[in-house]
Design a protein around this motif. Structure first.
Motif, short mmCIF file in Angstrom:
data_model
loop_
_atom_site.label_atom_id
_atom_site.label_comp_id
_atom_site.label_asym_id
_atom_site.label_seq_id
_atom_site.Cartn_x
_atom_site.Cartn_y
_atom_site.Cartn_z
N PHE A 87 0.83 -1.20 0.00
CA PHE A 87 0.00 0.00 0.00
C PHE A 87 0.87 1.26 0.00
N LEU A 88 1.90 1.28 0.83
CA LEU A 88 2.79 2.43 0.90
C LEU A 88 3.48 2.67 -0.45
N GLY A 89 3.84 1.61 -1.15
CA GLY A 89 4.45 1.77 -2.47
C GLY A 89 3.50 2.45 -3.44
N ILE A 90 2.26 2.04 -3.45
CA ILE A 90 1.28 2.66 -4.35
C ILE A 90 1.06 4.12 -3.98
N VAL A 91 0.92 4.41 -2.69
CA VAL A 91 0.73 5.80 -2.25
C VAL A 91 1.93 6.65 -2.66
N THR A 92 3.13 6.12 -2.54
CA THR A 92 4.34 6.85 -2.92
C THR A 92 4.28 7.21 -4.41
N VAL A 93 3.93 6.26 -5.25
CA VAL A 93 3.89 6.50 -6.70
C VAL A 93 2.77 7.45 -7.07
N LEU A 94 1.61 7.30 -6.49
CA LEU A 94 0.51 8.17 -6.90
C LEU A 94 0.76 9.62 -6.52
N HIS A 95 1.51 9.87 -5.47
CA HIS A 95 1.85 11.26 -5.13
C HIS A 95 2.57 11.95 -6.28
N ASP A 96 3.47 11.22 -6.94
CA ASP A 96 4.25 11.81 -8.03
C ASP A 96 3.57 11.72 -9.38
N ASN A 125 13.19 4.69 -1.65
CA ASN A 125 12.21 5.11 -2.65
C ASN A 125 10.79 5.17 -2.10
N LEU A 126 10.59 4.78 -0.86
CA LEU A 126 9.25 4.79 -0.26
C LEU A 126 9.05 6.03 0.60
N ASP A 127 7.83 6.57 0.55
CA ASP A 127 7.46 7.64 1.48
C ASP A 127 7.46 7.08 2.90
N TYR A 128 7.53 7.98 3.87
CA TYR A 128 7.39 7.56 5.26
C TYR A 128 5.96 7.08 5.50
N PRO A 129 5.76 6.13 6.40
CA PRO A 129 4.41 5.68 6.70
C PRO A 129 3.45 6.81 7.07
N SER A 130 3.97 7.86 7.70
CA SER A 130 3.10 8.99 8.05
C SER A 130 2.48 9.64 6.82
N VAL A 131 3.17 9.56 5.68
CA VAL A 131 2.62 10.12 4.43
C VAL A 131 1.39 9.32 4.01
N ALA A 132 1.43 8.02 4.21
CA ALA A 132 0.26 7.19 3.89
C ALA A 132 -0.91 7.54 4.79
N VAL A 133 -0.64 7.83 6.07
CA VAL A 133 -1.70 8.22 6.98
C VAL A 133 -2.30 9.56 6.54
N GLU A 134 -1.45 10.50 6.14
CA GLU A 134 -1.93 11.79 5.61
C GLU A 134 -2.76 11.58 4.36
N TYR A 135 -2.30 10.68 3.48
CA TYR A 135 -3.07 10.37 2.26
C TYR A 135 -4.45 9.85 2.64
N LEU A 136 -4.51 8.91 3.59
CA LEU A 136 -5.79 8.35 4.02
C LEU A 136 -6.70 9.42 4.58
N ASP A 137 -6.15 10.34 5.37
CA ASP A 137 -6.96 11.43 5.91
C ASP A 137 -7.58 12.26 4.78
N GLY A 138 -6.78 12.58 3.78
CA GLY A 138 -7.27 13.36 2.64
C GLY A 138 -8.22 12.58 1.75
N ARG A 139 -7.90 11.31 1.53
CA ARG A 139 -8.76 10.47 0.67
C ARG A 139 -10.16 10.36 1.22
N ASP A 140 -10.26 10.23 2.53
CA ASP A 140 -11.56 9.98 3.14
C ASP A 140 -12.23 11.24 3.68
N ALA A 141 -11.63 12.39 3.44
CA ALA A 141 -12.22 13.65 3.92
C ALA A 141 -13.42 14.06 3.08
#
Length: 128
Positions: free
Chosen positions: A55-64, A112-128
């Motif tokens: 999941f973190l890998g996908i979140v990392t790629v989609l950010h860019d 090459n991976l974002d920090y796990p906290s970036v995934a948590v931030e992504y989840l907060d934004g995705r579900d807002a």
């Protein structure tokens, strides 16, 4: 299929030539394919011990590459926690209980991976 995903939405992803195929290169291929065909949502399915890094890998790629994409995580089939399984393109073997430690070590090790906290931030934004 057992949870209602139809055959018409299960599609092969064209593989691109990489020296080494791994979770991150597969995430790149998936996100690029999603962008190319205009998908808005995808589901990351992996065994429980591997799901956080996949999941973190996908979140990392989609950010860019495709920040509008919404990705959801779903645990694949349950594996016995104390029975030997094969992982990482058939190279790594161990019980899921043993493999989960290696997964978290890789998350911290790979640059090459974002920090796990970036995934948590992504989840907060995705579900807002």
């Amino acid at each position: 299929r057992s949870v209602g995903v139809g055959d018409n939405v299960i599609v092969p992803i064209a593989r691109t030539p990489h020296e080494i195929s791994n979770t991150f290169t597969e995430a790149e291929e998936l996100v690029r394919h999603a962008k190319q065909v205009g998908w808005k949502r995808i589901i990351c399915v992996a065994p429980a011990f591997h799901l956080p890094r996949a999941f973190l890998g996908i979140v990392t790629v989609l950010h860019d590459e495709y920040s509008e994409l919404k990705v959801y995580a779903h645990c694949g089939s349950s594996l016995p926690w104390n029975k030997m399984v094969t992982h990482s393109q058939g190279v790594t073997k161990g019980t899921p209980a043993e493999l989960v430690q290696g997964e978290f070590e890789r998350i911290l090790k790979y640059d090459n991976l974002d920090y796990p906290s970036v995934a948590v931030e992504y989840l907060d934004g995705r579900d807002a």
